[in-house]
Design a protein around this motif. Structure first.
Motif, PDB file in Angstrom:
ATOM      1  N   ARG A  73       5.246  -9.111  -2.828  1.00 11.25           N
ATOM      2  CA  ARG A  73       5.485  -7.973  -3.749  1.00 11.25           C
ATOM      3  C   ARG A  73       3.609  -7.763  -3.014  1.00 11.25           C
ATOM      4  O   ARG A  73       3.392  -8.259  -3.286  1.00 11.25           O
ATOM      5  CB  ARG A  73       5.069  -8.110  -5.118  1.00 11.25           C
ATOM      6  N   LEU A  74       4.201  -6.552  -2.919  1.00  4.22           N
ATOM      7  CA  LEU A  74       2.379  -5.750  -1.881  1.00  4.22           C
ATOM      8  C   LEU A  74       2.319  -4.987  -2.868  1.00  4.22           C
ATOM      9  O   LEU A  74       2.571  -4.255  -2.952  1.00  4.22           O
ATOM     10  CB  LEU A  74       2.389  -5.832  -0.127  1.00  4.22           C
ATOM     11  N   ASN A  75       0.680  -4.751  -2.766  1.00  9.78           N
ATOM     12  CA  ASN A  75      -0.355  -3.419  -3.277  1.00  9.78           C
ATOM     13  C   ASN A  75      -1.472  -3.422  -2.622  1.00  9.78           C
ATOM     14  O   ASN A  75      -2.217  -4.456  -2.867  1.00  9.78           O
ATOM     15  CB  ASN A  75       0.169  -3.634  -4.873  1.00  9.78           C
ATOM     16  N   LEU A  76      -1.850  -2.433  -2.741  1.00 10.43           N
ATOM     17  CA  LEU A  76      -3.857  -2.216  -2.123  1.00 10.43           C
ATOM     18  C   LEU A  76      -4.065  -2.222  -3.943  1.00 10.43           C
ATOM     19  O   LEU A  76      -3.705  -1.444  -4.840  1.00 10.43           O
ATOM     20  CB  LEU A  76      -3.925  -1.041  -1.653  1.00 10.43           C
ATOM     21  N   PHE A 106      -4.881   5.098  -4.848  1.00 13.83           N
ATOM     22  CA  PHE A 106      -4.010   3.939  -4.024  1.00 13.83           C
ATOM     23  C   PHE A 106      -2.629   5.051  -4.423  1.00 13.83           C
ATOM     24  O   PHE A 106      -1.851   5.246  -5.482  1.00 13.83           O
ATOM     25  CB  PHE A 106      -3.876   2.932  -4.300  1.00 13.83           C
ATOM     26  N   SER A 107      -1.472   4.908  -2.858  1.00 13.77           N
ATOM     27  CA  SER A 107      -0.364   5.563  -2.990  1.00 13.77           C
ATOM     28  C   SER A 107       0.238   3.843  -2.470  1.00 13.77           C
ATOM     29  O   SER A 107      -0.181   4.055  -1.434  1.00 13.77           O
ATOM     30  CB  SER A 107      -0.385   6.793  -2.970  1.00 13.77           C
ATOM     31  N   TRP A 146       4.355   2.122   3.903  1.00 19.05           N
ATOM     32  CA  TRP A 146       3.059   2.389   3.785  1.00 19.05           C
ATOM     33  C   TRP A 146       2.129   2.162   2.627  1.00 19.05           C
ATOM     34  O   TRP A 146       2.934   2.670   1.532  1.00 19.05           O
ATOM     35  CB  TRP A 146       2.759   3.775   4.254  1.00 19.05           C
ATOM     36  N   MET A 147       0.819   1.917   2.533  1.00 14.78           N
ATOM     37  CA  MET A 147      -0.364   1.753   1.974  1.00 14.78           C
ATOM     38  C   MET A 147      -1.060   2.097   1.921  1.00 14.78           C
ATOM     39  O   MET A 147      -2.013   2.272   2.930  1.00 14.78           O
ATOM     40  CB  MET A 147       0.280   0.574   0.609  1.00 14.78           C
ATOM     41  N   THR A 148      -1.772   3.404   1.072  1.00 15.42           N
ATOM     42  CA  THR A 148      -3.163   3.951   1.467  1.00 15.42           C
ATOM     43  C   THR A 148      -3.974   3.839  -0.054  1.00 15.42           C
ATOM     44  O   THR A 148      -3.724   3.892  -0.916  1.00 15.42           O
ATOM     45  CB  THR A 148      -2.766   5.256   1.090  1.00 15.42           C
ATOM     46  N   CYS A 149      -5.413   4.265   0.643  1.00 12.90           N
ATOM     47  CA  CYS A 149      -6.301   4.173  -0.511  1.00 12.90           C
ATOM     48  C   CYS A 149      -7.311   5.274   0.512  1.00 12.90           C
ATOM     49  O   CYS A 149      -7.632   5.858   1.586  1.00 12.90           O
ATOM     50  CB  CYS A 149      -6.821   3.147  -0.506  1.00 12.90           C
TER      51      CYS A 149
END
Length: 785
Positions: free
Chosen positions: A194-197, A221-222, A227-230
């Motif tokens: 599991r990945l998250n920022l 954060f989205s 893709w993960m973005t801040c």
């Protein structure tokens, strides 16, 4: 006979280069995870980097960028108070011994004006991490195994973690300006992750006048497929930053759920992260444009690594200290090495590793800016002393090894940064003191250089020597590169402006001498006083001597008008003489009404020894050499707890030929737990305050122990104790642009080679004997003894 001691100088077609082949020698490793961010191995490309830490089941990769700061106001405001009109009164108060009143007068007026401008805090900004990439392994098989290993390859800039065959590889790409994270499954198990920022923990409360709870106007954060973005907007300063993570995988499946990505049954996962600061409140998000750029990058880890590795590795290999410890690197985990030095004192393996680490960190943290107190890293929101750019010794120590260890890119980072700040330094000098030239801000916003950090008892706007001391690295860089064009086009103009400053600022009194009034000796107050404000601090006078001395040297070199030379010599010869106090020590203040305080970590009054070069074991008036030694004795007896203070003493001891102080302070440093399991240093013992000053300056200390250099002269092995390890070194830069390679055994030189950077005569000194040789540019001279 000299002829017997120095058999001759012969041209040879090959230079003495050591350590140019890839080797396990430059890989430091641990058999345990980094459970706190201070123990994390770091990566960096100068602009952005990572800190890799956490448990085997949940890794945190803290992502950082050199341009992210919490500010209390808009950085574009020209926040410099005007106090020049007060200067006559300030001077008279100091003459009358009313220093506290003078201090209060200038600092309270400057405070009043800055508050009115909207610059409400005296600690201008705090660097902070961007966010954490969190990697959660969802299977239960990846507990800590006997095969666990995390390592840092300093030669390639890679951090690698292996556990039960599963591998993580991380580096900060110098070519594409991204942080690269590669996850690879073992042969038996697929990746289930599991990945998250998420925001780095700890942003809460007040720190040095800054309310951390209100840092951001917004931070979001989205996540979407791949893709993960801040996206962050600051509250009090224009701008913010974007962070974008592109995620690809080989085998298996990827799904998004809220702010998280789930990847199951994958063989490999590649994550590319780029952080982009935004300067301006109305500038829209850059996320879509950055995503487009990331889509154009290779999706193969080795394709990304190889070009970065070539550039980083070439810089790392240019200068290396080899004490014969290759087996130790391969067989000794970092915890064992540090345990050994805590018990026994400094070891050859530690010297070799900490020297290499100092250069690795310098390469990795020099970008738009040189390294502040923590470099580009930091896993918390509350760094000591705001983690800032500190100009009274810290930045100087941090970049002291750059040019001498053959890293002109890092020296350029410093020089370009200073050149960027010069308009702000001009305004400081004009507004605070009514002078031309420059006035340094002790702590400054790196975008502008305005002096806003001061307070009652520390009136930094009265530190006349700051600018002259902080342009000296330009001179040293140009001399070590043998770059006469830089000397003429970049160095000389700076020193001319400093001459303008002194022409406006110096005060001639009844003794027909020019006095520095007001003055400061950072960061010390004379006995019985509670303000740093003074007159004729030895450091300030020493820097003025340095400035006019270098101007005379450059003036003769470039055939400048005799009128200029005469004027500079006039100022140089009419500065106050250094004072020797009743203890026989070089006094910290030239005026005898200021009494020395010895129990302090700063060695400002020994500026003429290092980083200056007016006094050395064989240079300067004999009584001044003795007085400098006595002053160093006093600081040495104090035995500072500051790691950089210990190294600073040792650097000055190397110049004065005092091997006992070098050995003792390196022993003190080794035994007091200054070094984290990341090979990064702390400021205080027992791993208190993450701080790079010591680790970045240790390479300069080791080089000063091996060779002293000044225009037209070097001394070989001036301060290397005979009981220290045999070894070899390659790539040390000497004044004139020459490069030195050298071997020694039992403290005795066995072989040396010099690659000439220019045509000139060079005096080579060894064990009290001197040989004068003529060097021809690009030719290599092999010196046998």
């Amino acid at each position: 006979m000299i002829a017997k001691y120095l058999l001759g100088i012969a041209l040879c077609i090959c230079s003495l280069t050591y350590g140019n082949k890839p080797s396990k020698q430059w890989i430091t490793w641990s058999a345990l995870p980094a459970t706190c961010w201070e123990d994390a191995f770091v990566t960096g490309n100068g602009q952005q980097g990572t800190m890799v830490w956490g448990s085997t089941q949940k890794e945190r990769i803290t992502c950082v960028h050199e341009e992210l700061f919490i500010r209390g106001w808009n950085k574009h405001l020209p926040t410099v108070a005007q106090t020049a009109a007060l200067l006559p009164k300030i001077r008279q108060l100091i003459r009358d011994g009313r220093n506290n009143e003078a201090d209060s007068l200038i600092t309270s007026e400057a405070e009043r004006q800055l508050q009115k401008m909207g610059a409400t805090q005296r600690w201008p900004l705090i660097p902070h991490p961007a966010f954490d990439l969190c990697i959660k392994y969802l299977d239960n098989s990846q507990v800590l195994s006997h095969s666990y290993r995390r390592q840092l390859n300093m030669e390639s800039g890679e951090v690698t973690i292996v556990n039960n065959g599963r591998k993580e590889e991380i580096f900060s790409d110098r070519i594409h300006n991204v942080n690269v994270i590669h996850l690879k499954a073992d042969k038996k198990e697929k990746l289930q992750i599991r990945l998250n920022l998420e925001e780095t923990p700890g942003r809460k409360g007040i720190h040095f006048e800054h309310n951390l709870d209100s840092t951001f106007q917004t931070i979001n954060f989205s996540t979407q497929q791949g893709w993960m973005t801040c996206h962050a907007d600051y509250r009090y300063d224009y701008g913010g930053y974007d962070g974008i993570a592109k995620v690809t995988h080989q085998g298996g499946n990827m799904t998004s759920n809220g702010h998280e990505l789930y990847i199951t049954n994958a063989d490999e996962v590649l994550i590319l992260i780029r952080i982009v600061p935004r300067d301006g409140k109305l500038i829209p998000s850059n996320i879509s444009a950055i995503q487009k750029e990331l889509l154009g990058l290779p999706t193969n880890y080795q394709q990304l690594l190889q070009p970065h590795k070539e550039v980083h590795g070439e810089m790392f290999r240019r200068m290396q200290l080899d004490l014969g410890q290759a087996d130790g690197w391969e067989n000794t985990p970092i915890e064992q090495m540090l345990f050994d030095i805590h018990q026994k004192g400094i070891t050859p393996l530690f010297m070799e590793q900490i020297h290499a680490m100092g250069r690795y960190l310098l390469i990795s943290s020099c970008g738009k800016y040189p390294p502040p107190l923590q470099g580009i890293w930091g896993g918390g929101w509350k760094p000591a002393w705001i983690g800032g750019f500190v100009w009274d010794s810290n930045i100087n120590l941090a970049i002291s090894a750059a040019a001498m260890s053959n890293l002109p890119e890092c020296a350029e980072s410093y020089c370009k940064y200073v050149e960027h700040l010069l308009p702000g330094w001009h305004l400081n000098a004009t507004n605070y003191l009514g002078c031309r030239g420059f006035l340094v801000a002790h702590y400054n916003d790196p975008t502008n250089g305005y002096l806003t950090h001061f307070g009652q008892s520390f009136p930094w706007m009265c530190w006349a020597g700051g600018a002259g001391g902080n342009i000296r690295p330009f001179y040293e860089y140009a001399m070590l590169m043998g770059d006469d064009i830089m000397l003429k086009k970049r160095v000389l103009p700076l020193y001319r402006e400093m001459a303008n400053f002194y022409e406006d600022f110096l005060v001639m009194e009844k003794d027909s001498l020019y006095h520095i009034l007001p003055s400061i000796s950072p960061e010390n107050a004379a006995y019985g006083t509670n303000t740093w404000l003074s007159r004729d601090a030895t450091m300030d006078v020493a820097i003025a001597r340095d400035v006019f001395g270098i101007l005379l040297e450059l003036g003769k070199k470039f055939n400048l008008p005799e009128k200029d030379l005469k004027e500079w010599k006039h100022y140089l010869t009419h500065l106050p003489a250094y004072r020797i106090n009743e203890d026989g020590a070089l006094a910290e203040w030239i005026d005898p009404s200021y009494l020395d305080v010895y129990n302090h970590r700063h060695l400002s009054h020994l500026y003429p020894v290092f980083p200056g070069s007016q006094i050395r074991k064989d240079k300067g008036e004999p009584q001044l050499r003795d007085a400098a030694k006595k002053a160093l004795d006093k600081r040495f007896e104090f035995d500072t707890s500051s790691a950089h203070g210990l190294i600073h003493v040792a650097l000055q001891a190397a110049r004065l030929g005092d091997l006992n102080k070098i050995k003792t302070n390196l022993d003190r440093f080794s035994r007091r737990h200054y070094v984290y399991n990341s090979l990064v240093t702390s400021h205080d013992p027992e791993h208190q305050v993450y701080n790079l000053d010591a680790v970045l300056s240790l390479p300069r200390l080791f080089m000063e122990m091996l060779v002293y250099t000044e225009p037209g002269k070097i001394e070989l092995l001036p301060a290397w104790p005979k009981e220290y390890a045999d070894g070899k070194v390659n790539g040390i830069r000497l004044y004139g642009g020459h490069i030195l390679n050298m071997k020694w055994e039992k403290g005795q030189l066995t072989e040396a080679g010099i690659q000439a950077g220019k045509n000139e005569f060079l005096n080579i000194v060894y064990q009290g004997k001197t040989k004068k040789i003529y060097l021809k540019e690009k030719e290599v001279y092999h010196i046998k003894f």
